[in-house]
Scaffold this active site. Structure first.
Site, mmCIF file in Angstrom:
data_model
loop_
_atom_site.group_PDB
_atom_site.id
_atom_site.type_symbol
_atom_site.label_atom_id
_atom_site.label_comp_id
_atom_site.label_asym_id
_atom_site.label_seq_id
_atom_site.Cartn_x
_atom_site.Cartn_y
_atom_site.Cartn_z
ATOM 1 C CB THR A 95 44.259 25.123 30.546
ATOM 2 O OG1 THR A 95 43.303 24.097 30.254
ATOM 3 C CG2 THR A 95 45.632 24.479 30.711
ATOM 4 C CE LYS A 170 43.309 20.320 29.164
ATOM 5 N NZ LYS A 170 42.439 21.490 29.282
ATOM 6 C CE LYS A 246 59.138 -6.223 14.181
ATOM 7 N NZ LYS A 246 58.416 -5.504 13.083
#
Length: 282
Positions: A95, A170, A246
């Site tokens: 990476t 990625k 909610k």
């Protein structure tokens, strides 16, 4: 033919070793290298050929690279490219910065050396089982050539686009992971202040995430434009928005009652409808 490609693998760490192990029976053969000689031993015992240097792996047709960071990627790719023949494919699984693969592809393309950025997701266990997901940035023809080999270690192989696109995908995927980790920390802080058992909450979340898919359940849109009312997703996303707004409002009220600040929940309340592509509640 794809199964006649000679394979190389550089970097046999926590991810590289199990990925390479799944290639040891490849018909074209596998050559491996790591700076730690002991990391090559189990693969050599399984049938791979250990190399004495990065340059020695460059004789392969498809060279996988799984090293630590951008600097190591550039160094290893440079050494492989200096010794590679035209047509060689270098697949980067680290990476890295999204610009690195694109720059290397532009630099080496004139020499007919193809750079592929193919980061992986799924962790070491998935690597052992061959169940990784990989996001591939490559020219389409190169992608089709290497896809059968990638299927040896990944059960999901996605063509993200040109070189660099795999890394961008990625980074988007990991942004979701670590943002959700921060949200989980906020949820645990609220639960603890409200007198709840954090272990029990964790069991509930893991159980229901397995059933509902977690945040991935809403990632089915083609683009991020507002949905039209006749879109098949519209009513289900309006329903999800109503429940989400909610429940977020109730969680924020509980946080106020127990004096716990919930900045991610406040942000989610403001952004949920936009993310789903539907109007906010009145």
């Amino acid at each position: 033919m794809s199964d006649q490609l000679r394979l190389g693998y550089i970097g046999l760490g926590n991810m590289g070793a199990p990925m390479a192990r799944r290639l040891t029976g490849w018909p074209g053969g596998l050559t491996v290298f790591d700076v730690r000689a002991e990391a090559m031993t189990p693969l050599a015992e399984a049938g791979a050929t250990p190399a004495g240097s990065v340059a020695a792996v460059a004789t392969a047709d498809l060279v996988h690279v799984t090293v630590l960071d951008d600097a190591q990627v550039r160094e290893v790719v440079g050494e492989v490219a200096a010794n590679a023949k035209p047509g060689t494919v270098i697949a980067i699984h680290s990476t890295i910065a999204d610009t690195t693969a694109a720059e290397l592809a532009a630099q080496l393309g004139p020499r007919e050396i193809h750079i592929v950025d193919a980061p992986v997701s799924g962790g070491g266990g998935a690597a052992e089982r061959g169940e990784l997901a990989t996001m591939v940035g490559a020219e389409r023809a190169v992608y089709e050539r290497i896809k059968p080999e990638f299927k040896q270690w990944a059960s999901l192989v996605i063509h993200a686009g040109e070189p660099g696109a795999g890394t961008r995908m990625k980074l988007a995927r990991n942004m979701l992971t670590f943002t959700s980790y921060a949200a989980a920390g906020e949820a645990m802080k609220l639960a603890e202040a409200a007198g709840l058992d954090l272990q029990a909450l964790g069991r509930v979340v893991r159980h229901t995430d397995a059933l509902t898919g977690g945040p991935g359940a809403i990632m089915v849109r083609d683009n991020m434009k507002p949905l039209e009312p006749d879109n098949f997703l519209y009513q289900s996303f309006v329903h999800a928005r109503g429940l989400g707004e909610k429940d977020l409002a109730l969680a924020l009220a509980l946080g106020e009652a127990v004096s716990v600040d919930l900045p991610l929940a406040r942000l989610a309340l403001r952004r949920l409808a936009d993310g789903l592509g539907v109007p906010h509640s009145d």
